[in-house]
Design a protein around this motif. Structure first.
Motif, mmCIF file in Angstrom:
data_model
loop_
_atom_site.group_PDB
_atom_site.id
_atom_site.type_symbol
_atom_site.label_atom_id
_atom_site.label_comp_id
_atom_site.label_asym_id
_atom_site.label_seq_id
_atom_site.Cartn_x
_atom_site.Cartn_y
_atom_site.Cartn_z
ATOM 1 N N GLU A 181 -7.415 29.460 13.849
ATOM 2 C CA GLU A 181 -8.483 30.350 13.398
ATOM 3 C C GLU A 181 -9.818 29.596 13.355
ATOM 4 O O GLU A 181 -10.839 30.069 13.842
ATOM 5 N N ARG A 182 -9.798 28.384 12.820
ATOM 6 C CA ARG A 182 -11.042 27.596 12.721
ATOM 7 C C ARG A 182 -11.546 27.170 14.094
ATOM 8 O O ARG A 182 -12.747 27.193 14.362
ATOM 9 N N SER A 190 -11.141 28.656 16.896
ATOM 10 C CA SER A 190 -11.720 29.796 17.602
ATOM 11 C C SER A 190 -13.061 30.219 16.963
ATOM 12 O O SER A 190 -14.050 30.397 17.651
ATOM 13 N N ARG A 191 -13.086 30.301 15.635
ATOM 14 C CA ARG A 191 -14.295 30.769 14.952
ATOM 15 C C ARG A 191 -15.458 29.781 15.103
ATOM 16 O O ARG A 191 -16.600 30.162 15.324
ATOM 17 N N GLU A 192 -15.149 28.474 15.005
ATOM 18 C CA GLU A 192 -16.221 27.475 15.026
ATOM 19 C C GLU A 192 -16.389 26.836 16.408
ATOM 20 O O GLU A 192 -17.131 25.880 16.559
ATOM 21 N N ARG A 193 -15.673 27.386 17.383
ATOM 22 C CA ARG A 193 -15.722 26.875 18.775
ATOM 23 C C ARG A 193 -15.588 25.352 18.819
ATOM 24 O O ARG A 193 -16.424 24.643 19.405
#
Ligand code: F6R
Length: 261
Positions: A50-51, A53-56
């Motif tokens: 999740e991190r 993907s969210r924070e690239r």
């Protein structure tokens, strides 16, 4: 001392460990993770995916070494740890599959595989953060009771207990392989940071014996007491047989931010 962190639930544990992994990747793009399979590390992989993907976050250079694999089980089978690592870690997080290694449990090459795997870990510069679950009999990796604290990656016979515990992933208990190849306790102790996760009442006795009991080959996870940087993350149920809970909470609450996992 072993750092014991008591969390509300496995989700909180996942977020905490994923945070430590992200910090490591930020400092060292080709960080080396020791990857456990089983249910305990799943919340970590979910939170990390999740991190990332969210924070690239760029994880293209991250490397991984799985703890163990069944011997004689076709890697294409969904129960092989190679399949599990690809399905539960590599694909969701987006690691490069060529950089993530799993011991090869093929029967025809098993004799030299332990040494090859040790060499690969050494050549990668060692494992920065090793994730661990714990068996109800106190195993880590597939180091069953009586494993040497100095053991390196090698083939082992799975105990009846472990085969019963893992039967849930197979059609019948008899389908669970008899043998495995696993990083040894000595291999695990060489990692720079150990993070052992356990949730639920079923793990309470193994956790208490591992963290507060005597160092003994009967409880392979007691080897974590020998490690200068070991973090044990448990929920209330898995912590329920620990005697020093009050101190663990007090120590955690009074830690400086940089000291925490
Ligand atoms: C898995 C492994 C095992 C498991 C242990 C607990 O790679 O090495 O030691 O961590 O059997 O499994 P779970 O978390 O499924 O109860």
């Amino acid at each position: 001392m072993t750092e014991v962190v008591i969390v509300d639930d496995s989700e909180q544990a996942g977020a905490l460990v994923a945070g430590a992994m992200v910090r490591l990747i930020t400092e060292k793009a080709d960080a080396v993770f020791g990857l456990a399979t089983g249910s305990a590390p799943l919340p970590v992989y979910t939170a990390l995916a999740e991190r990332v993907s969210r924070e690239r976050i760029d994880v293209s250079r991250v490397r991984g070494f799985a703890l163990d694999e069944y011997v004689g089980l076709d890697v294409a089978q969904p129960q092989s740890y190679r399949s599990v690592v690809v399905r539960e870690v590599v694909e969701p997080v987006g690691f490069d599959p060529r950089r993530v290694h799993v011991p090869n449990g093929a029967l025809d090459t098993i004799q030299g595989e332990g040494e090859r795997y040790e060499k690969a870990i050494t050549e990668a510069g060692g494992i920065d953060l090793q994730l661990l679950g714990i068996g109800t009999n106190g195993h880590i990796g597939f180091n069953e009771p009586s494993s040497s604290f100095a053991s390196l990656t090698r083939m082992k016979t799975l105990s009846r207990q472990t085969r019963e515990d893992n039967a849930r992933f197979f059609d019948s208990p008899d389908d669970v392989p008899m043998h495995c190849i696993t990083q040894g306790l000595g291999t695990i102790l060489r990692a720079r940071h150990l993070v052992l996760l356990a949730f639920g009442e079923g793990k309470a006795s193994a956790i208490a014996r591992a963290v507060e009991g005597p160092l003994t080959a009967k409880i392979p996870a007691s080897a974590v007491q020998l490690h200068p940087r070991a973090t044990v993350i448990v929920d209330e149920a898995a912590a329920s047989q620990l005697t020093d809970v009050e101190y663990y909470r007090y120590a955690w609450d009074n830690k400086l931010e940089w000291e925490k996992i």
